[in-house]
Design an enzyme around this catalytic site. Sequence first.
Site, mmCIF file in Angstrom:
data_model
loop_
_atom_site.group_PDB
_atom_site.id
_atom_site.type_symbol
_atom_site.label_atom_id
_atom_site.label_comp_id
_atom_site.label_asym_id
_atom_site.label_seq_id
_atom_site.Cartn_x
_atom_site.Cartn_y
_atom_site.Cartn_z
ATOM 1 C CB SER A 212 39.777 31.834 42.554
ATOM 2 O OG SER A 212 40.222 32.798 43.925
ATOM 3 C CG HIS B 15 48.553 61.512 33.401
ATOM 4 N ND1 HIS B 15 49.357 61.608 33.808
ATOM 5 C CD2 HIS B 15 48.023 60.748 31.797
ATOM 6 C CE1 HIS B 15 50.397 61.387 32.881
ATOM 7 N NE2 HIS B 15 50.403 61.017 31.866
ATOM 8 C CB SER C 30 37.792 44.802 37.764
ATOM 9 O OG SER C 30 36.280 45.219 37.076
ATOM 10 C CG ASN C 31 38.964 37.920 37.275
ATOM 11 O OD1 ASN C 31 39.605 38.666 36.549
ATOM 12 N ND2 ASN C 31 39.067 37.011 38.431
ATOM 13 C CG ASP D 13 54.836 59.453 36.526
ATOM 14 O OD1 ASP D 13 55.550 57.939 35.931
ATOM 15 O OD2 ASP D 13 55.836 59.945 37.288
ATOM 16 N NE ARG E 121 42.987 28.579 41.328
ATOM 17 C CZ ARG E 121 42.385 27.955 40.387
ATOM 18 N NH1 ARG E 121 42.826 27.031 39.643
ATOM 19 N NH2 ARG E 121 40.649 27.629 40.105
ATOM 20 C CG ASP F 168 28.416 40.781 37.617
ATOM 21 O OD1 ASP F 168 27.121 41.872 37.543
ATOM 22 O OD2 ASP F 168 27.284 39.561 36.675
ATOM 23 N N GLY G 93 41.948 40.010 32.893
ATOM 24 C CA GLY G 93 41.181 39.545 31.279
ATOM 25 C C GLY G 93 41.016 37.681 31.856
#
Length: 476
Positions: free
Chosen positions: A300, A446, A393-394, A450, A285, A343, A418
Amino acid sequence: VCIHRVRSCSSIRFIKSKYVCVFDKSALKFSHQQRLFRTSPVSCGQIVQFKLSDIGEGITEVTVKEWYIKEGDSVSQFDSICEVQSDKASVTITSRYDGIIRKLHYSIDDIAFVGKPLVDIEIDPSKGVSPEEDVVETPPMSHEEHTHQEIKGHKTLATPAVRRLAMENNIKLSEVVGTGKDNRILKEDILNYLAKQTGAILPPSPKAEIVPPVRRTETVPAAPKDRARRTPVPVSRPIAFSGKDRTEPVTGFQKAMVKTMSAALKIPHFGYSDEVDLTQLVQLREELKPLAEIRGVKLSFMPFFIKAASLGLLQYPILNASLDENCQNVTYKASHNIGVAMDTEQGLIVPNVKNVQVCSVFDIAVELNRLQSLGSAGQLGTSDLTGGTFTLSNIGTIGGTYAKPVILPPEVAIGALGKIQVLPRFNGKGEVFKAQIMNVSWSADHRVIDGATMARFSNLWKSYLENPATMLLDLK
């Protein structure tokens, strides 16, 4: 002035005439010499009650966020009247007539209902619609038939033939980018969109000019800079201690979150977590960022995460599926419309990048830049926020390592990323080295997925990111 019919009432008014005519029974009954009709001139214009049309997605009410006109202003067709916000997106309502605004039926932050009058517009009968056509009301239009409503970033202008073609193929015009004048949608745009949805080979389309890479001098590439430790800064907001409880209605995107998450609780979730070594990706990057900036795009890590997920979904399509409400049928989605949780000041929103399976990493970066700029301004349209098939979702942009993401119905899987941390790890020789580590947390439905399938998908996605060069073998 002719009277076509007389009802048994004391006074009858005829509005369609050029004059307002009043017929009084008492005058006719007691005196033949009295004047039977009293006439007075009125405005030559006709008042049209422009109603709020159906904006799709089952939305029945919206909040008026801003008026672009006021009473007495002149408007033309396609001029912006107001901006409204539903629990899904912000929409700009545009005029269908040329005329003068005579009345606004709502104030700022009022709740407007679909099918109810939004504004009164005085139009010229000689130039506008006939009284029989639309003087009293504006018939509601379906989501596919919007001609005079503009979803942020997309004007759905099209001829009836194009609309018919879109309807026959179950295509929403709001999701098609028009290439004609004033972003008008042409027949070719529908065919190209249909080909992209079905995976057919598309004709070459104009792309942004590719700038050749600048030759690098013989210097040692700079090592990735260590991330400075960030100290959390409290949000600067005035604190008022009134000593009283406050009750506010749930509106906008928060209302959508309540509805969606209530449905999500019916899904039996299971989680799977792992860590990813992004050392090679961080270096790659850093090398590509200057090239992307030359093309005007901020690069990014997210485009790489999204593309790697799409490559994994090709091998495990069950993760890109949906389950019907009765749990009887599973629909495997042909398109990889990967959502990205954002967000914003309006709350949590999840726009999605369409058709990632046919996009390059650079294409994804361009689209992410567009979605992020619109999201920050609160101008994302319905087409940007609907149709998702898989979500990432970052959460690491704010902080944290592991999470327990909640599936966004009707999807069946979601991943939470994360923050990237510099941590010590061992190589194959048992030597300690500095590694760029990121944790990922998956949640899956679920009922149809699986744990083994989720683990295999995660391992494949992880391998693409830990060895970015291997992505070249599977890129489309």
